[in-house]
Structure formats: structure tokens, C-alpha cells
Design a protein around this motif. Structure first.
Motif, mmCIF file in Angstrom:
data_model
loop_
_atom_site.group_PDB
_atom_site.id
_atom_site.type_symbol
_atom_site.label_atom_id
_atom_site.label_comp_id
_atom_site.label_asym_id
_atom_site.label_seq_id
_atom_site.Cartn_x
_atom_site.Cartn_y
_atom_site.Cartn_z
ATOM 1 N N LEU A 71 0.827 -1.205 0.000
ATOM 2 C CA LEU A 71 0.000 0.000 0.000
ATOM 3 C C LEU A 71 0.860 1.254 0.000
ATOM 4 O O LEU A 71 0.538 2.242 -0.672
ATOM 5 C CB LEU A 71 -0.945 -0.012 1.212
ATOM 6 N N TRP A 72 1.952 1.225 0.745
ATOM 7 C CA TRP A 72 2.853 2.377 0.774
ATOM 8 C C TRP A 72 3.480 2.606 -0.596
ATOM 9 O O TRP A 72 3.622 3.747 -1.042
ATOM 10 C CB TRP A 72 3.936 2.170 1.834
ATOM 11 N N LEU A 73 3.862 1.523 -1.298
ATOM 12 C CA LEU A 73 4.437 1.660 -2.636
ATOM 13 C C LEU A 73 3.435 2.256 -3.623
ATOM 14 O O LEU A 73 3.784 3.128 -4.427
ATOM 15 C CB LEU A 73 4.921 0.305 -3.154
ATOM 16 N N VAL A 74 2.188 1.812 -3.564
ATOM 17 C CA VAL A 74 1.157 2.361 -4.453
ATOM 18 C C VAL A 74 0.945 3.839 -4.145
ATOM 19 O O VAL A 74 0.837 4.673 -5.058
ATOM 20 C CB VAL A 74 -0.155 1.560 -4.307
ATOM 21 N N HIS A 75 0.905 4.174 -2.867
ATOM 22 C CA HIS A 75 0.733 5.568 -2.473
ATOM 23 C C HIS A 75 1.905 6.420 -2.960
ATOM 24 O O HIS A 75 1.714 7.527 -3.483
ATOM 25 C CB HIS A 75 0.598 5.682 -0.958
ATOM 26 N N ALA A 76 3.129 5.921 -2.808
ATOM 27 C CA ALA A 76 4.304 6.678 -3.244
ATOM 28 C C ALA A 76 4.289 6.878 -4.758
ATOM 29 O O ALA A 76 4.647 7.957 -5.248
ATOM 30 C CB ALA A 76 5.574 5.953 -2.808
ATOM 31 N N ARG A 77 3.858 5.871 -5.498
ATOM 32 C CA ARG A 77 3.790 5.993 -6.958
ATOM 33 C C ARG A 77 2.758 7.039 -7.364
ATOM 34 O O ARG A 77 3.002 7.868 -8.244
ATOM 35 C CB ARG A 77 3.448 4.639 -7.558
ATOM 36 N N ARG A 78 1.604 7.025 -6.727
ATOM 37 C CA ARG A 78 0.574 8.024 -7.035
ATOM 38 C C ARG A 78 1.016 9.422 -6.633
ATOM 39 O O ARG A 78 0.721 10.393 -7.326
ATOM 40 C CB ARG A 78 -0.728 7.652 -6.338
ATOM 41 N N LEU A 79 1.705 9.529 -5.510
ATOM 42 C CA LEU A 79 2.206 10.828 -5.068
ATOM 43 C C LEU A 79 3.228 11.375 -6.056
ATOM 44 O O LEU A 79 3.227 12.570 -6.373
ATOM 45 C CB LEU A 79 2.817 10.694 -3.673
ATOM 46 N N MET A 80 4.088 10.521 -6.572
ATOM 47 C CA MET A 80 5.075 10.950 -7.552
ATOM 48 C C MET A 80 4.401 11.430 -8.842
ATOM 49 O O MET A 80 4.776 12.460 -9.406
ATOM 50 C CB MET A 80 6.035 9.800 -7.868
ATOM 51 N N ALA A 81 3.390 10.712 -9.304
ATOM 52 C CA ALA A 81 2.663 11.125 -10.506
ATOM 53 C C ALA A 81 1.950 12.449 -10.269
ATOM 54 O O ALA A 81 1.906 13.311 -11.159
ATOM 55 C CB ALA A 81 1.670 10.040 -10.909
ATOM 56 N N HIS A 82 1.410 12.625 -9.074
ATOM 57 C CA HIS A 82 0.722 13.878 -8.734
ATOM 58 C C HIS A 82 1.708 15.049 -8.758
ATOM 59 O O HIS A 82 1.416 16.118 -9.305
ATOM 60 C CB HIS A 82 0.066 13.758 -7.362
ATOM 61 N N ARG A 83 2.876 14.861 -8.163
ATOM 62 C CA ARG A 83 3.891 15.926 -8.158
ATOM 63 C C ARG A 83 4.354 16.253 -9.576
ATOM 64 O O ARG A 83 4.587 17.411 -9.907
ATOM 65 C CB ARG A 83 5.077 15.508 -7.298
ATOM 66 N N GLU A 84 4.477 15.231 -10.393
ATOM 67 C CA GLU A 84 4.886 15.450 -11.782
ATOM 68 C C GLU A 84 3.843 16.283 -12.528
ATOM 69 O O GLU A 84 4.185 17.194 -13.269
ATOM 70 C CB GLU A 84 5.074 14.094 -12.454
ATOM 71 N N ARG A 85 2.583 15.975 -12.311
ATOM 72 C CA ARG A 85 1.517 16.733 -12.966
ATOM 73 C C ARG A 85 1.470 18.166 -12.458
ATOM 74 O O ARG A 85 1.261 19.101 -13.234
ATOM 75 C CB ARG A 85 0.182 16.030 -12.755
ATOM 76 N N LEU A 86 1.668 18.373 -11.142
ATOM 77 C CA LEU A 86 1.685 19.730 -10.599
ATOM 78 C C LEU A 86 2.851 20.532 -11.153
ATOM 79 O O LEU A 86 2.709 21.724 -11.465
ATOM 80 C CB LEU A 86 1.755 19.685 -9.073
ATOM 81 N N ALA A 87 4.022 19.904 -11.283
ATOM 82 C CA ALA A 87 5.188 20.596 -11.835
ATOM 83 C C ALA A 87 4.927 20.994 -13.281
ATOM 84 O O ALA A 87 5.314 22.101 -13.707
ATOM 85 C CB ALA A 87 6.421 19.709 -11.734
ATOM 86 N N ALA A 88 4.272 20.143 -14.040
ATOM 87 C CA ALA A 88 3.952 20.470 -15.426
ATOM 88 C C ALA A 88 2.973 21.641 -15.488
ATOM 89 O O ALA A 88 3.099 22.527 -16.333
ATOM 90 C CB ALA A 88 3.379 19.255 -16.138
#
Length: 122
Positions: free
Chosen positions: A18-35
Motif C-alpha cells: 500500500l505504501w508503494l502504491v501511495h508513493a507511486r501516485r504521489l510521484m505522478a501527482h507531483r509530476e503533474r503539478l510541476a507540469a
């Protein structure tokens, strides 16, 4: 002792996943915010990130049919056990087979939610 160790290991494994899935989603979210901050077009969402959801419709159908089947089998099995004994020597109380109706009711509720959700999706 071994059961406790295995239980703790399973819980730790599930928590880590669950932590790995959360970290992956958080990384994608940060990438989208940076874009968005840079004014660059937002990258398309990764199928792994957004496609990791359970197929709820199939899960409802499967669990509904399973509950109905288990309830019906329970009614038949307890009826068969009760019919093999006299009324005075039966270890199972009369009417215990009707507990299977509770299981069938749970299954029917799952199937009703499945049908209603399927109709509302159209």
C-alpha cells in the motif's frame, strides 16, 4: 508463535504494498503539478497509476454469486445433517438451516447493487 510471525509478516507485506502504491501516485501527482506550474501540457496519466483500481463491477457480481451459492449450500448441508438424526438426538437445533437465508440475503444485496450500478453507468 509461528502463526503470529506469519500474521505480522503478511500485515507488513500488505502495508508495504500500500505504501508503494501511495508513493507511486504521489510521484505522478507531483509530476503533474510541476507540469502545470511550468505551463507545459500535463503528461497523460499512467495506466499503472490510474488503472490499479479493483474492477468493482466484477467483484460485486462474483461476491454476490458466491454468497448466494454458499447460503444455498449451507441450507442444503444443514438440512441433510438434521435429517440424519432423530429430533431428540440432533446436535443441531431445529431451524438452524435457515441461517443460510442470511447469506443468501447478503448475496442478493450485492447483486442488487451490481444491477443498479450497471444501469446508472449507462
Amino acid at each position: 508463535m509461528e502463526v503470529a510471525i506469519v500474521t505480522i509478516a503478511v500485515i507488513a507485506f500488505v502495508a508495504f504494498r500500500l505504501w508503494l502504491v501511495h508513493a507511486r501516485r504521489l510521484m505522478a501527482h507531483r509530476e503533474r503539478l510541476a507540469a502545470l506550474e511550468k505551463g507545459v501540457p500535463v503528461p497523460p496519466s499512467d495506466d499503472k497509476v490510474d488503472g490499479d483500481r479493483w474492477p468493482v463491477q466484477r467483484l460485486l457480481l462474483l461476491s454476490g454469486l458466491t454468497w448466494v451459492a454458499v447460503g444455498a449450500a449451507g441450507i442444503l448441508a444443514v438440512n441433510a445433517v438434521i435429517s440424519g438424526f432423530d429430533n431428540q438426538t440432533s446436535p443441531i437445533p431445529d431451524g438452524a438451516q435457515w441461517f443460510g437465508l442470511v447469506l443468501i440475503g447478503i448475496g442478493v444485496a450485492h447483486l442488487i447493487v451490481y444491477v443498479v450500478d450497471r444501469r446508472s453507468a449507462r
